[in-house]
Design a protein around this motif. Structure first.
Motif, PDB file in Angstrom:
ATOM      1  N   GLU A   5       7.046  -0.689   9.953  1.00 27.27           N
ATOM      2  CA  GLU A   5       6.799  -2.121   9.836  1.00 27.27           C
ATOM      3  C   GLU A   5       5.931  -2.341   8.611  1.00 27.27           C
ATOM      4  N   ALA A   6       6.308  -3.315   7.792  1.00 26.46           N
ATOM      5  CA  ALA A   6       5.598  -3.542   6.534  1.00 26.46           C
ATOM      6  C   ALA A   6       5.674  -5.011   6.152  1.00 26.46           C
ATOM      7  N   ILE A   7       4.879  -5.363   5.169  1.00 22.66           N
ATOM      8  CA  ILE A   7       4.992  -6.691   4.588  1.00 22.66           C
ATOM      9  C   ILE A   7       5.377  -6.519   3.125  1.00 22.66           C
ATOM     10  N   PHE A   8       6.128  -7.471   2.630  1.00 22.82           N
ATOM     11  CA  PHE A   8       6.539  -7.480   1.231  1.00 22.82           C
ATOM     12  C   PHE A   8       5.755  -8.604   0.574  1.00 22.82           C
ATOM     13  N   ILE A   9       4.947  -8.263  -0.409  1.00 21.69           N
ATOM     14  CA  ILE A   9       4.091  -9.258  -1.058  1.00 21.69           C
ATOM     15  C   ILE A   9       4.608  -9.524  -2.462  1.00 21.69           C
ATOM     16  N   GLU A  10       4.944 -10.768  -2.709  1.00 22.24           N
ATOM     17  CA  GLU A  10       5.268 -11.194  -4.068  1.00 22.24           C
ATOM     18  C   GLU A  10       4.035 -11.904  -4.598  1.00 22.24           C
ATOM     19  N   PHE A  11       3.611 -11.534  -5.805  1.00 18.61           N
ATOM     20  CA  PHE A  11       2.394 -12.125  -6.344  1.00 18.61           C
ATOM     21  C   PHE A  11       2.505 -12.292  -7.847  1.00 18.61           C
ATOM     22  N   GLU A  12       1.674 -13.183  -8.368  1.00 19.75           N
ATOM     23  CA  GLU A  12       1.602 -13.434  -9.801  1.00 19.75           C
ATOM     24  C   GLU A  12       0.357 -12.719 -10.328  1.00 19.75           C
ATOM     25  N   PRO A  13       0.532 -11.627 -11.096  1.00 19.75           N
ATOM     26  CA  PRO A  13      -0.610 -10.830 -11.558  1.00 19.75           C
ATOM     27  C   PRO A  13      -1.655 -11.610 -12.355  1.00 19.75           C
ATOM     28  N   SER A  14      -1.281 -12.735 -12.959  1.00 21.61           N
ATOM     29  CA  SER A  14      -2.271 -13.534 -13.690  1.00 21.61           C
ATOM     30  C   SER A  14      -3.154 -14.341 -12.728  1.00 21.61           C
ATOM     31  N   ILE A  43       1.626   2.396   1.229  1.00 21.33           N
ATOM     32  CA  ILE A  43       1.645   1.459   0.105  1.00 21.33           C
ATOM     33  C   ILE A  43       2.869   1.810  -0.727  1.00 21.33           C
ATOM     34  N   TRP A  44       3.723   0.838  -0.949  1.00 15.90           N
ATOM     35  CA  TRP A  44       4.891   1.031  -1.805  1.00 15.90           C
ATOM     36  C   TRP A  44       4.593   0.372  -3.141  1.00 15.90           C
ATOM     37  N   TYR A  45       4.780   1.109  -4.205  1.00 14.35           N
ATOM     38  CA  TYR A  45       4.455   0.607  -5.543  1.00 14.35           C
ATOM     39  C   TYR A  45       5.725   0.289  -6.317  1.00 14.35           C
ATOM     40  N   MET A  46       5.582  -0.639  -7.258  1.00 11.26           N
ATOM     41  CA  MET A  46       6.720  -1.055  -8.079  1.00 11.26           C
ATOM     42  C   MET A  46       6.609  -0.576  -9.520  1.00 11.26           C
ATOM     43  N   SER A  47       5.499   0.067  -9.869  1.00  9.31           N
ATOM     44  CA  SER A  47       5.313   0.566 -11.237  1.00  9.31           C
ATOM     45  C   SER A  47       4.351   1.754 -11.207  1.00  9.31           C
ATOM     46  N   GLN A  48       4.312   2.479 -12.298  1.00  4.38           N
ATOM     47  CA  GLN A  48       3.384   3.605 -12.413  1.00  4.38           C
ATOM     48  C   GLN A  48       1.940   3.114 -12.320  1.00  4.38           C
ATOM     49  N   HIS A  49       1.656   1.957 -12.921  1.00  2.82           N
ATOM     50  CA  HIS A  49       0.305   1.395 -12.865  1.00  2.82           C
ATOM     51  C   HIS A  49      -0.096   1.090 -11.417  1.00  2.82           C
ATOM     52  N   GLN A  50       0.818   0.495 -10.641  1.00  6.28           N
ATOM     53  CA  GLN A  50       0.512   0.216  -9.235  1.00  6.28           C
ATOM     54  C   GLN A  50       0.296   1.516  -8.463  1.00  6.28           C
ATOM     55  N   LYS A  51       1.082   2.532  -8.751  1.00  2.41           N
ATOM     56  CA  LYS A  51       0.910   3.825  -8.085  1.00  2.41           C
ATOM     57  C   LYS A  51      -0.480   4.380  -8.371  1.00  2.41           C
ATOM     58  N   TYR A  95      -5.124   8.332   5.948  1.00  2.00           N
ATOM     59  CA  TYR A  95      -3.720   8.663   6.191  1.00  2.00           C
ATOM     60  C   TYR A  95      -2.840   7.525   5.687  1.00  2.00           C
ATOM     61  N   THR A  96      -2.701   7.427   4.391  1.00  2.00           N
ATOM     62  CA  THR A  96      -1.870   6.396   3.783  1.00  2.00           C
ATOM     63  C   THR A  96      -0.902   7.060   2.818  1.00  2.00           C
ATOM     64  N   ASP A  97       0.377   6.801   3.006  1.00  2.00           N
ATOM     65  CA  ASP A  97       1.391   7.293   2.075  1.00  2.00           C
ATOM     66  C   ASP A  97       1.480   6.332   0.900  1.00  2.00           C
ATOM     67  N   VAL A  98       1.615   6.871  -0.292  1.00  2.00           N
ATOM     68  CA  VAL A  98       1.856   6.068  -1.492  1.00  2.00           C
ATOM     69  C   VAL A  98       3.185   6.549  -2.030  1.00  2.00           C
ATOM     70  N   GLN A  99       4.154   5.631  -2.075  1.00  3.33           N
ATOM     71  CA  GLN A  99       5.505   6.056  -2.440  1.00  3.33           C
ATOM     72  C   GLN A  99       6.287   4.916  -3.085  1.00  3.33           C
ATOM     73  N   PRO A 100       7.365   5.268  -3.787  1.00 10.60           N
ATOM     74  CA  PRO A 100       8.204   4.225  -4.378  1.00 10.60           C
ATOM     75  C   PRO A 100       8.920   3.456  -3.268  1.00 10.60           C
ATOM     76  N   PRO A 101       9.361   2.247  -3.578  1.00  9.74           N
ATOM     77  CA  PRO A 101      10.011   1.442  -2.539  1.00  9.74           C
ATOM     78  C   PRO A 101      11.341   2.035  -2.085  1.00  9.74           C
ATOM     79  N   THR A 102      11.649   1.761  -0.864  1.00  8.56           N
ATOM     80  CA  THR A 102      12.947   2.101  -0.291  1.00  8.56           C
ATOM     81  C   THR A 102      13.586   0.784   0.133  1.00  8.56           C
ATOM     82  N   LYS A 103      14.684   0.863   0.809  1.00 12.52           N
ATOM     83  CA  LYS A 103      15.360  -0.363   1.237  1.00 12.52           C
ATOM     84  C   LYS A 103      14.450  -1.145   2.174  1.00 12.52           C
TER      85      LYS A 103
END
Length: 121
Positions: A5-14, A43-51, A95-103
């Motif tokens: 179970e997760a949440i998908f957050i869309e945000f404006e970095p500015s 935590i699912w990251y969308m870029s190397q910086h987020q990772k 105990y937190t996984d950091v990984q690229p997004p999946t479906k």
């Protein structure tokens, strides 16, 4: 049973940064014990910086800092209280996984916008 179970957050970095989102997450969430797949901490990251930002946040939490990021002097201060880094990590497991997004699958409507719905009660 093979989902998380997760949440998908869309945000404006500015407006709000990924770091600020992680700071808020760390205040609301306790990833200090292992959970089964459905409720695991991740935590699912969308870029190397987020990772890199997510991994840095987890490192800070392991060192006992939920608020902000420790600079090198603060890290040394924390580490000086322990005989070794391994003792720090044993006393503050995260105990937190950091990984690229999946479906990502949208949950049923009654699961969506939970906080918004609860605020109306």
């Amino acid at each position: 049973k093979d989902h998380t179970e997760a949440i998908f957050i869309e945000f404006e970095p500015s407006v709000v940064t990924f770091k600020e989102i992680l700071d808020h997450w760390s205040e609301m969430h306790s990833p200090t014990y292992k959970r089964k797949t459905q409720y695991r901490s991740a935590i699912w990251y969308m870029s190397q910086h987020q990772k890199e930002t997510a991994l840095a946040k987890i490192d800070q939490m392991k060192l006992g800092s939920r608020h902000g990021y420790l600079d090198d002097d603060q890290k040394e201060d924390v580490l000086s209280r322990y005989e070794s880094l391994s003792k720090v990590l044993l006393q503050n497991p995260i105990y937190t996984d950091v990984q690229p997004p999946t479906k990502f699958y949208q949950a049923e409507e009654y699961h969506n916008n939970y906080l918004e719905k609860e605020a109306r009660l």
